[in-house]
Design a protein around this motif. Structure first.
Motif, PDB file in Angstrom:
ATOM      1  N   TYR A   1     -78.522  68.690  34.918  1.00 25.42           N
ATOM      2  CA  TYR A   1     -78.511  70.141  35.014  1.00 25.42           C
ATOM      3  C   TYR A   1     -77.069  70.643  35.117  1.00 25.42           C
ATOM      4  CZ  TYR A   1     -83.501  69.734  36.127  1.00 25.42           C
ATOM      5  OH  TYR A   1     -84.839  69.451  36.096  1.00 25.42           O
ATOM      6  N   PHE A   2     -76.853  71.877  34.750  1.00 24.89           N
ATOM      7  CA  PHE A   2     -75.518  72.451  34.749  1.00 24.89           C
ATOM      8  C   PHE A   2     -75.019  72.693  36.172  1.00 24.89           C
ATOM      9  CE2 PHE A   2     -72.965  76.523  34.452  1.00 24.89           C
ATOM     10  CZ  PHE A   2     -71.796  75.904  34.038  1.00 24.89           C
ATOM     11  N   ARG A   3     -73.938  71.994  36.527  1.00 23.83           N
ATOM     12  CA  ARG A   3     -73.255  72.164  37.809  1.00 23.83           C
ATOM     13  C   ARG A   3     -74.236  72.182  38.982  1.00 23.83           C
ATOM     14  NH1 ARG A   3     -69.072  77.003  36.673  1.00 23.83           N
ATOM     15  NH2 ARG A   3     -68.682  76.686  38.899  1.00 23.83           N
ATOM     16  N   GLN A   4     -75.169  71.247  38.924  1.00 24.65           N
ATOM     17  CA  GLN A   4     -76.191  71.161  39.953  1.00 24.65           C
ATOM     18  C   GLN A   4     -75.954  69.973  40.875  1.00 24.65           C
ATOM     19  OE1 GLN A   4     -78.395  73.564  40.031  1.00 24.65           O
ATOM     20  NE2 GLN A   4     -79.844  72.907  41.598  1.00 24.65           N
ATOM     21  N   ARG A   5     -75.669  68.825  40.265  1.00 25.56           N
ATOM     22  CA  ARG A   5     -75.431  67.601  41.028  1.00 25.56           C
ATOM     23  C   ARG A   5     -74.309  66.816  40.372  1.00 25.56           C
ATOM     24  NH1 ARG A   5     -81.049  67.991  40.417  1.00 25.56           N
ATOM     25  NH2 ARG A   5     -82.196  68.297  42.366  1.00 25.56           N
ATOM     26  N   ASP A   6     -73.665  65.961  41.126  1.00 22.50           N
ATOM     27  CA  ASP A   6     -72.651  65.071  40.577  1.00 22.50           C
ATOM     28  C   ASP A   6     -73.310  63.742  40.255  1.00 22.50           C
ATOM     29  OD1 ASP A   6     -70.495  63.606  39.840  1.00 22.50           O
ATOM     30  OD2 ASP A   6     -69.446  63.698  41.767  1.00 22.50           O
ATOM     31  N   TYR A   7     -73.459  63.464  38.956  1.00 23.00           N
ATOM     32  CA  TYR A   7     -74.110  62.233  38.529  1.00 23.00           C
ATOM     33  C   TYR A   7     -73.113  61.118  38.251  1.00 23.00           C
ATOM     34  CZ  TYR A   7     -78.332  65.073  37.976  1.00 23.00           C
ATOM     35  OH  TYR A   7     -79.400  65.894  38.203  1.00 23.00           O
ATOM     36  N   GLY A   8     -71.857  61.342  38.613  1.00 23.38           N
ATOM     37  CA  GLY A   8     -70.864  60.304  38.399  1.00 23.38           C
ATOM     38  C   GLY A   8     -70.194  60.375  37.047  1.00 23.38           C
ATOM     39  N   GLY A   9     -70.071  61.586  36.496  1.00 24.82           N
ATOM     40  CA  GLY A   9     -69.416  61.759  35.201  1.00 24.82           C
ATOM     41  C   GLY A   9     -70.398  62.196  34.137  1.00 24.82           C
ATOM     42  N   GLY A  10     -69.860  62.485  32.946  1.00 24.18           N
ATOM     43  CA  GLY A  10     -70.704  62.871  31.826  1.00 24.18           C
ATOM     44  C   GLY A  10     -71.047  64.344  31.840  1.00 24.18           C
ATOM     45  N   ILE A  11     -72.109  64.682  31.128  1.00 24.99           N
ATOM     46  CA  ILE A  11     -72.540  66.067  30.947  1.00 24.99           C
ATOM     47  C   ILE A  11     -73.024  66.672  32.274  1.00 24.99           C
ATOM     48  CG2 ILE A  11     -74.340  67.467  29.847  1.00 24.99           C
ATOM     49  CD1 ILE A  11     -74.079  65.681  27.408  1.00 24.99           C
ATOM     50  N   GLY A  12     -72.771  67.965  32.420  1.00 23.25           N
ATOM     51  CA  GLY A  12     -73.269  68.687  33.585  1.00 23.25           C
ATOM     52  C   GLY A  12     -72.195  69.323  34.426  1.00 23.25           C
ATOM     53  N   ASN A  13     -70.956  68.860  34.265  1.00 17.82           N
ATOM     54  CA  ASN A  13     -69.852  69.386  35.071  1.00 17.82           C
ATOM     55  C   ASN A  13     -68.875  70.220  34.248  1.00 17.82           C
ATOM     56  OD1 ASN A  13     -70.645  68.108  37.570  1.00 17.82           O
ATOM     57  ND2 ASN A  13     -70.049  66.175  36.612  1.00 17.82           N
ATOM     58  N   GLU A  14     -69.326  70.744  33.121  1.00 14.26           N
ATOM     59  CA  GLU A  14     -68.455  71.565  32.276  1.00 14.26           C
ATOM     60  C   GLU A  14     -67.996  72.818  33.023  1.00 14.26           C
ATOM     61  OE1 GLU A  14     -70.837  69.004  29.551  1.00 14.26           O
ATOM     62  OE2 GLU A  14     -71.236  70.170  31.367  1.00 14.26           O
ATOM     63  N   ALA A  15     -66.876  73.364  32.582  1.00 12.24           N
ATOM     64  CA  ALA A  15     -66.294  74.527  33.253  1.00 12.24           C
ATOM     65  C   ALA A  15     -67.080  75.805  32.997  1.00 12.24           C
ATOM     66  CB  ALA A  15     -64.839  74.712  32.796  1.00 12.24           C
ATOM     67  N   SER A  16     -67.827  75.850  31.902  1.00 16.14           N
ATOM     68  CA  SER A  16     -68.576  77.059  31.566  1.00 16.14           C
ATOM     69  C   SER A  16     -69.959  76.691  31.040  1.00 16.14           C
ATOM     70  CB  SER A  16     -67.836  77.878  30.501  1.00 16.14           C
ATOM     71  OG  SER A  16     -67.835  77.185  29.262  1.00 16.14           O
ATOM     72  N   LEU A  17     -70.853  77.662  31.082  1.00 14.57           N
ATOM     73  CA  LEU A  17     -72.198  77.443  30.563  1.00 14.57           C
ATOM     74  C   LEU A  17     -72.165  77.194  29.060  1.00 14.57           C
ATOM     75  CD1 LEU A  17     -75.246  77.360  30.798  1.00 14.57           C
ATOM     76  CD2 LEU A  17     -75.270  79.882  30.761  1.00 14.57           C
ATOM     77  N   ASP A  18     -71.304  77.913  28.347  1.00 21.39           N
ATOM     78  CA  ASP A  18     -71.191  77.705  26.900  1.00 21.39           C
ATOM     79  C   ASP A  18     -70.778  76.273  26.579  1.00 21.39           C
ATOM     80  OD1 ASP A  18     -71.952  80.275  26.332  1.00 21.39           O
ATOM     81  OD2 ASP A  18     -69.915  81.041  26.093  1.00 21.39           O
ATOM     82  N   ALA A  19     -69.848  75.745  27.365  1.00 22.86           N
ATOM     83  CA  ALA A  19     -69.406  74.365  27.135  1.00 22.86           C
ATOM     84  C   ALA A  19     -70.524  73.377  27.419  1.00 22.86           C
ATOM     85  CB  ALA A  19     -68.190  74.054  27.997  1.00 22.86           C
ATOM     86  N   TYR A  20     -71.312  73.649  28.453  1.00 25.41           N
ATOM     87  CA  TYR A  20     -72.458  72.788  28.791  1.00 25.41           C
ATOM     88  C   TYR A  20     -73.476  72.795  27.652  1.00 25.41           C
ATOM     89  CZ  TYR A  20     -76.859  71.442  31.075  1.00 25.41           C
ATOM     90  OH  TYR A  20     -78.064  70.872  31.398  1.00 25.41           O
ATOM     91  N   LEU A  21     -73.802  73.989  27.160  1.00 29.93           N
ATOM     92  CA  LEU A  21     -74.772  74.087  26.073  1.00 29.93           C
ATOM     93  C   LEU A  21     -74.262  73.375  24.828  1.00 29.93           C
ATOM     94  CD1 LEU A  21     -75.943  77.789  26.506  1.00 29.93           C
ATOM     95  CD2 LEU A  21     -77.264  75.721  26.998  1.00 29.93           C
ATOM     96  N   GLU A  22     -72.964  73.475  24.568  1.00 27.41           N
ATOM     97  CA  GLU A  22     -72.395  72.788  23.414  1.00 27.41           C
ATOM     98  C   GLU A  22     -72.525  71.272  23.562  1.00 27.41           C
ATOM     99  OE1 GLU A  22     -71.163  72.610  19.693  1.00 27.41           O
ATOM    100  OE2 GLU A  22     -71.499  74.498  20.770  1.00 27.41           O
ATOM    101  N   SER A  23     -72.339  70.772  24.777  1.00 27.76           N
ATOM    102  CA  SER A  23     -72.515  69.338  25.023  1.00 27.76           C
ATOM    103  C   SER A  23     -73.955  68.921  24.754  1.00 27.76           C
ATOM    104  CB  SER A  23     -72.133  69.000  26.469  1.00 27.76           C
ATOM    105  OG  SER A  23     -70.767  69.221  26.710  1.00 27.76           O
TER     106      SER A  23
END
Length: 348
Positions: free
Chosen positions: A46-68
């Motif tokens: 999920y977007f900026r919800q939990r730290d899974y140890g890297g990878g997708i989810g920690n993008e700086a913006s929602l647009d960047a997350y959706l692009e990932s």
């Protein structure tokens, strides 16, 4: 058989089926052959919800997350067979006290960017959502699973979805079945001939229930009930207008709705805090694949998709970037009784 470390190092490596590979799914997916997977079933971080140890989810913006997410979706689309399906469970998030509708932004963008169709948005209703007390909003207790396909030839076995035996009609209920329709017929504006025909049809349906040929029935009467929704020429609306009534026989098969009611699960000792319920994964695997088909989860987490695929005699492949989760998933999958031998797929 190639080892997991060999499998994701580069082009030309052999990917073992029935394996959990530790690495970034954005890279691992590129090593899979085109049109080699029957079902992609996954829940990205999920977007900026939990730290899974890297990878997708920690993008700086929602647009960047959706692009990932869309980048991953495009690779999943490439490796999918024409008869296959993609099922993505994407979580939502509040930002500045407003729900962002992230799952639906993702689904809309996927439909706009890729040659896919959205068959269903299946809603998971959580029977035991996390207790929270908000003063100005309700507790979120649903999540969507988006079912995408690439052609009209996708595998589909609705008879396997939410299978439950139809409960038998109690004998006392069978004795009274249909009686209220006799009263409605008599009170209706039908002609005497139409009423006689309606009574005969009622008696026939009651006899079919008593013999066990049908589970139940419904009757629509002109001037008493509204016209059946979606009626067309030659259908129930025509019968209603022509005969004054129409009979709807029910054969005991449950209506296949786009809703799954299932409690949230937790696993003792599991390092992953957001675990797929096994029962939900099983529903999609049974709905969309046959035994022996290949099921891929590019965000495997605690390994649930692989565990369920193995239990249901499907081949599986899981990618996970977090080494701790990988180790847990491998141990969990290994505890499931073995099914078939390993097969290798080789990148072109």
């Amino acid at each position: 058989m190639a080892t997991p470390s060999e499998a994701f190092l580069g082009t030309g490596a052999s990917y073992p089926l029935d394996a959990v590979l530790c690495g970034d799914s954005r890279q691992l997916l590129q090593g899979l052959p085109t049109k080699s997977v029957d079902l992609v079933l996954t829940s990205p971080p999920y977007f900026r919800q939990r730290d899974y140890g890297g990878g997708i989810g920690n993008e700086a913006s929602l647009d960047a997350y959706l692009e990932s997410l869309l980048t991953i979706f495009g690779e999943c689309l490439r490796i999918l067979k024409p008869t296959g399906s993609l099922v993505f469970n994407v979580g939502d998030k509040y930002l500045r006290q407003s729900l962002m509708l992230i799952p639906y932004r993702f689904a809309t963008a996927a439909l706009e960017r890729f040659p896919v169709r959205l068959v269903n948005a299946v809603t998971w209703v959580k029977r035991n959502p996390t207790p929270r007390h908000f003063r100005r909003r309700l507790v979120s207790s649903t999540e969507p699973f988006f079912h995408f396909v690439v052609s009209d030839d996708y595998q589909y076995f609705p008879e396997n979805f939410l299978r439950r035996a139809a409960s038998p009609t109690p004998s006392r209920q069978r004795a009274r079945i249909g009686q209220r329709y006799f009263r409605l017929v008599e009170a209706s504006p039908l002609t005497p001939e139409e009423k006689a025909n309606a009574r005969a049809a009622l008696e026939g349906c009651i006899a079919e229930v008593q013999r066990g040929e049908i589970q139940d029935f419904r009757m629509k009467i002109r001037g008493v009930h509204s016209a059946p929704f979606g009626g067309r020429e030659g259908g129930r609306n025509i019968h209603l207008e022509r005969d004054g009534f129409t009979m709807i026989r029910m054969h005991g098969e449950r209506l296949k709705r786009d809703v799954i009611e299932m409690p949230v699960e937790s696993l003792k000792g599991c390092p992953h805090r957001a675990v797929f319920p096994e029962a939900i994964v099983a529903e999609f695997i049974e709905l969309l694949t046959r035994p022996g088909d290949v099921v891929l989860d590019p965000f495997l987490g605690a390994g649930t998709t692989a565990v369920v695929a193995k239990k249901h005699d499907r081949r599986y492949l899981g990618f996970e970037i977090n080494p701790e989760y990988c180790a847990y998933a491998r141990h969990r999958v290994a505890s499931v009784a073995c099914q078939t031998s390993f097969l290798d797929t080789v990148t072109p």
